[in-house]
Design a protein around this motif. Structure first.
Motif, PDB file in Angstrom:
ATOM      1  N   MET A 163      44.564  39.240  45.503  1.00 52.44           N
ATOM      2  CA  MET A 163      44.254  38.865  46.707  1.00 52.44           C
ATOM      3  C   MET A 163      45.681  38.241  47.283  1.00 52.44           C
ATOM      4  SD  MET A 163      41.397  39.517  47.437  1.00 52.44           S
ATOM      5  CE  MET A 163      39.834  39.537  46.411  1.00 52.44           C
ATOM      6  N   LYS A 164      46.528  39.279  48.142  1.00 51.71           N
ATOM      7  CA  LYS A 164      47.936  38.864  48.395  1.00 51.71           C
ATOM      8  C   LYS A 164      48.025  38.252  49.876  1.00 51.71           C
ATOM      9  CE  LYS A 164      49.605  40.519  44.573  1.00 51.71           C
ATOM     10  NZ  LYS A 164      49.874  39.637  43.531  1.00 51.71           N
ATOM     11  N   ASN A 165      47.207  38.676  50.619  1.00 54.40           N
ATOM     12  CA  ASN A 165      47.018  38.252  52.101  1.00 54.40           C
ATOM     13  C   ASN A 165      46.581  36.864  52.300  1.00 54.40           C
ATOM     14  OD1 ASN A 165      48.569  40.837  52.855  1.00 54.40           O
ATOM     15  ND2 ASN A 165      46.518  41.539  52.427  1.00 54.40           N
ATOM     16  N   TYR A 166      47.035  35.951  52.811  1.00 52.85           N
ATOM     17  CA  TYR A 166      46.406  34.809  53.260  1.00 52.85           C
ATOM     18  C   TYR A 166      46.674  34.173  54.614  1.00 52.85           C
ATOM     19  CZ  TYR A 166      45.177  29.691  52.851  1.00 52.85           C
ATOM     20  OH  TYR A 166      44.430  28.484  52.895  1.00 52.85           O
ATOM     21  N   ASP A 167      45.452  34.051  55.263  1.00 52.07           N
ATOM     22  CA  ASP A 167      45.394  33.432  56.723  1.00 52.07           C
ATOM     23  C   ASP A 167      45.122  31.953  56.402  1.00 52.07           C
ATOM     24  OD1 ASP A 167      44.888  32.330  59.066  1.00 52.07           O
ATOM     25  OD2 ASP A 167      43.727  34.267  59.696  1.00 52.07           O
ATOM     26  N   GLU A 168      46.323  31.078  56.724  1.00 52.62           N
ATOM     27  CA  GLU A 168      46.213  29.702  56.325  1.00 52.62           C
ATOM     28  C   GLU A 168      45.219  29.021  57.444  1.00 52.62           C
ATOM     29  OE1 GLU A 168      49.129  25.808  55.631  1.00 52.62           O
ATOM     30  OE2 GLU A 168      49.915  27.752  55.596  1.00 52.62           O
ATOM     31  N   GLU A 169      45.469  29.247  58.513  1.00 53.09           N
ATOM     32  CA  GLU A 169      44.589  28.842  59.744  1.00 53.09           C
ATOM     33  C   GLU A 169      43.016  28.859  59.279  1.00 53.09           C
ATOM     34  OE1 GLU A 169      43.913  29.343  64.259  1.00 53.09           O
ATOM     35  OE2 GLU A 169      45.681  29.363  63.506  1.00 53.09           O
ATOM     36  N   ALA A 170      42.620  30.084  58.987  1.00 53.41           N
ATOM     37  CA  ALA A 170      41.205  30.437  58.790  1.00 53.41           C
ATOM     38  C   ALA A 170      40.786  29.927  57.289  1.00 53.41           C
ATOM     39  CB  ALA A 170      40.963  31.825  58.888  1.00 53.41           C
ATOM     40  N   ASN A 171      41.919  29.967  56.325  1.00 59.30           N
ATOM     41  CA  ASN A 171      41.543  29.686  55.156  1.00 59.30           C
ATOM     42  C   ASN A 171      40.786  30.817  54.334  1.00 59.30           C
ATOM     43  OD1 ASN A 171      41.486  28.421  52.342  1.00 59.30           O
ATOM     44  ND2 ASN A 171      39.021  27.665  53.037  1.00 59.30           N
ATOM     45  N   ILE A 172      41.538  32.120  54.664  1.00 60.51           N
ATOM     46  CA  ILE A 172      41.045  33.301  53.911  1.00 60.51           C
ATOM     47  C   ILE A 172      41.982  34.085  53.370  1.00 60.51           C
ATOM     48  CG2 ILE A 172      40.084  35.576  54.585  1.00 60.51           C
ATOM     49  CD1 ILE A 172      38.354  34.202  56.668  1.00 60.51           C
ATOM     50  N   LEU A 173      41.775  34.570  52.104  1.00 59.28           N
ATOM     51  CA  LEU A 173      42.505  35.349  51.208  1.00 59.28           C
ATOM     52  C   LEU A 173      41.712  36.632  51.431  1.00 59.28           C
ATOM     53  CD1 LEU A 173      43.217  33.586  47.779  1.00 59.28           C
ATOM     54  CD2 LEU A 173      44.966  34.547  49.510  1.00 59.28           C
ATOM     55  N   TRP A 174      42.758  37.994  51.443  1.00 59.12           N
ATOM     56  CA  TRP A 174      42.120  39.191  51.446  1.00 59.12           C
ATOM     57  C   TRP A 174      43.021  40.362  50.994  1.00 59.12           C
ATOM     58  CZ3 TRP A 174      44.515  37.344  55.639  1.00 59.12           C
ATOM     59  CH2 TRP A 174      45.496  38.093  56.299  1.00 59.12           C
ATOM     60  N   SER A 175      42.413  41.429  50.642  1.00 62.71           N
ATOM     61  CA  SER A 175      43.115  42.548  50.103  1.00 62.71           C
ATOM     62  C   SER A 175      42.469  44.012  50.978  1.00 62.71           C
ATOM     63  CB  SER A 175      43.037  42.720  48.763  1.00 62.71           C
ATOM     64  OG  SER A 175      43.662  43.986  48.320  1.00 62.71           O
ATOM     65  N   TYR A 176      43.447  44.591  51.478  1.00 63.88           N
ATOM     66  CA  TYR A 176      42.956  45.770  52.163  1.00 63.88           C
ATOM     67  C   TYR A 176      42.170  46.655  51.390  1.00 63.88           C
ATOM     68  CZ  TYR A 176      45.061  44.065  56.645  1.00 63.88           C
ATOM     69  OH  TYR A 176      45.493  43.456  57.685  1.00 63.88           O
ATOM     70  N   VAL A 177      42.819  47.098  50.495  1.00 64.46           N
ATOM     71  CA  VAL A 177      42.237  48.195  49.325  1.00 64.46           C
ATOM     72  C   VAL A 177      42.359  47.777  48.159  1.00 64.46           C
ATOM     73  CG1 VAL A 177      42.441  50.493  48.505  1.00 64.46           C
ATOM     74  CG2 VAL A 177      43.079  49.896  50.942  1.00 64.46           C
ATOM     75  N   TRP A 178      41.313  46.832  47.660  1.00 64.06           N
ATOM     76  CA  TRP A 178      41.516  46.010  46.182  1.00 64.06           C
ATOM     77  C   TRP A 178      41.368  46.985  45.235  1.00 64.06           C
ATOM     78  CZ3 TRP A 178      38.723  45.309  41.932  1.00 64.06           C
ATOM     79  CH2 TRP A 178      39.217  44.391  41.034  1.00 64.06           C
ATOM     80  N   GLN A 179      42.184  46.668  44.186  1.00 64.98           N
ATOM     81  CA  GLN A 179      41.859  47.468  42.918  1.00 64.98           C
ATOM     82  C   GLN A 179      42.276  46.429  41.671  1.00 64.98           C
ATOM     83  OE1 GLN A 179      44.771  50.628  43.367  1.00 64.98           O
ATOM     84  NE2 GLN A 179      43.392  52.064  43.933  1.00 64.98           N
ATOM     85  N   SER A 180      41.683  46.639  40.629  1.00 64.46           N
ATOM     86  CA  SER A 180      41.939  45.604  39.606  1.00 64.46           C
ATOM     87  C   SER A 180      43.335  45.708  39.354  1.00 64.46           C
ATOM     88  CB  SER A 180      40.820  46.015  38.395  1.00 64.46           C
ATOM     89  OG  SER A 180      41.001  44.973  37.403  1.00 64.46           O
ATOM     90  N   PRO A 181      44.001  44.577  39.231  1.00 66.84           N
ATOM     91  CA  PRO A 181      45.306  44.489  38.579  1.00 66.84           C
ATOM     92  C   PRO A 181      45.728  45.125  37.406  1.00 66.84           C
ATOM     93  CG  PRO A 181      44.650  42.415  39.559  1.00 66.84           C
ATOM     94  CD  PRO A 181      43.549  43.180  39.173  1.00 66.84           C
ATOM     95  N   GLU A 182      46.670  45.751  37.121  1.00 67.36           N
ATOM     96  CA  GLU A 182      47.127  46.433  36.082  1.00 67.36           C
ATOM     97  C   GLU A 182      47.395  45.520  34.805  1.00 67.36           C
ATOM     98  OE1 GLU A 182      50.216  49.313  36.003  1.00 67.36           O
ATOM     99  OE2 GLU A 182      49.756  50.020  38.007  1.00 67.36           O
ATOM    100  N   TRP A 183      47.534  44.400  34.873  1.00 66.04           N
ATOM    101  CA  TRP A 183      47.698  43.566  33.760  1.00 66.04           C
ATOM    102  C   TRP A 183      46.321  43.318  33.098  1.00 66.04           C
ATOM    103  CZ3 TRP A 183      45.269  38.678  33.460  1.00 66.04           C
ATOM    104  CH2 TRP A 183      45.069  38.014  34.635  1.00 66.04           C
ATOM    105  N   LEU A 184      45.259  43.357  33.859  1.00 67.43           N
ATOM    106  CA  LEU A 184      43.920  43.064  33.393  1.00 67.43           C
ATOM    107  C   LEU A 184      43.670  44.329  32.544  1.00 67.43           C
ATOM    108  CD1 LEU A 184      41.918  41.396  36.095  1.00 67.43           C
ATOM    109  CD2 LEU A 184      42.558  40.474  34.007  1.00 67.43           C
ATOM    110  N   ALA A 185      43.940  45.452  32.698  1.00 64.28           N
ATOM    111  CA  ALA A 185      43.638  46.778  32.044  1.00 64.28           C
ATOM    112  C   ALA A 185      43.534  46.373  30.465  1.00 64.28           C
ATOM    113  CB  ALA A 185      44.424  48.220  32.280  1.00 64.28           C
ATOM    114  N   GLY A 186      44.556  45.939  30.056  1.00 67.17           N
ATOM    115  CA  GLY A 186      44.804  45.934  28.424  1.00 67.17           C
ATOM    116  C   GLY A 186      43.948  44.745  28.018  1.00 67.17           C
ATOM    117  N   GLU A 187      43.536  43.721  28.786  1.00 67.68           N
ATOM    118  CA  GLU A 187      42.509  42.718  28.284  1.00 67.68           C
ATOM    119  C   GLU A 187      41.303  43.188  27.831  1.00 67.68           C
ATOM    120  OE1 GLU A 187      43.908  39.472  28.598  1.00 67.68           O
ATOM    121  OE2 GLU A 187      45.525  40.457  28.786  1.00 67.68           O
TER     122      GLU A 187
END
Length: 187
Positions: A163-187
């Motif tokens: 969730m890289k995008n943050y609207d501080e005024e609205a307190n909202i984080l978002w991702s347009y096309v979310w995909q599981s981060p690669e670092w989690l693949a090996g966990e």
């Protein structure tokens, strides 16, 4: 549906309106139970996650959210007023996920890879879709300073999940096309 990750599992349940076909198309609620154990009868509940998947026209989503109220309405209004309406329209065509709540029992925080469990929930509910949430708890008992520290910590954890995008005024984080981060693949 239960997804197992070595002794860690996420049981996802969809809740839809059985009476109104139009509502079924616009909104679905998904709850998830995060557990640990080898066999279902031995599971220990580690936490819960809940979210709402929206689809359809933005005015329908806002009308439905107005009836439900609370954070859902604030989130739907944010979608309706987003600076990139074409992106939101496309997201609503495929379905977008608003994460309402994630709770991990205090004694289990940091002991299991709960980020992987949360990523699994998102993947099941809206793979490659628009995902957004309010990372800071509105119902927080403590000082303003403690709440500010907690908000920074929570934003950091969500950014680890993409969730890289943050609207501080609205307190909202978002991702347009979310995909599981690669670092989690090996966990």
């Amino acid at each position: 549906m239960t997804i197992r990750m070595r002794n860690l599992s996420v049981k996802v349940c969809a809740i839809v309106d059985a009476h109104e076909m139009a509502n079924r198309r616009i909104i679905q609620t998904f709850t998830g139970t995060i557990s640990s154990g080898v066999f279902e009868e031995d599971f220990i509940q580690l936490g819960e996650i809940s979210g709402v998947r929206f689809s359809g026209q933005i005015d329908e989503v806002v009308n439905w959210a107005d009836i439900r109220g609370d954070d859902i309405y604030i989130a739907a209004e944010w979608l309706a007023n987003h600076p990139d309406p074409d992106e939101i329209e496309m997201a609503l065509n495929y379905g977008c996920l608003y994460i309402e709540n994630v709770f991990i029992e205090p004694e289990w925080r940091g002991k299991f890879n709960v980020l992987k469990a949360v990523a699994t929930y998102i993947d099941v509910v809206v793979n490659d879709g628009f995902v957004f949430l309010m990372p800071c708890p509105w119902k927080f008992e403590g000082t303003d300073e403690e709440k500010a520290r907690q908000c920074v910590r929570l934003r950091h954890l969500w950014k680890k999940l993409g969730m890289k995008n943050y609207d501080e005024e609205a307190n909202i984080l978002w991702s347009y096309v979310w995909q599981s981060p690669e670092w989690l693949a090996g966990e």
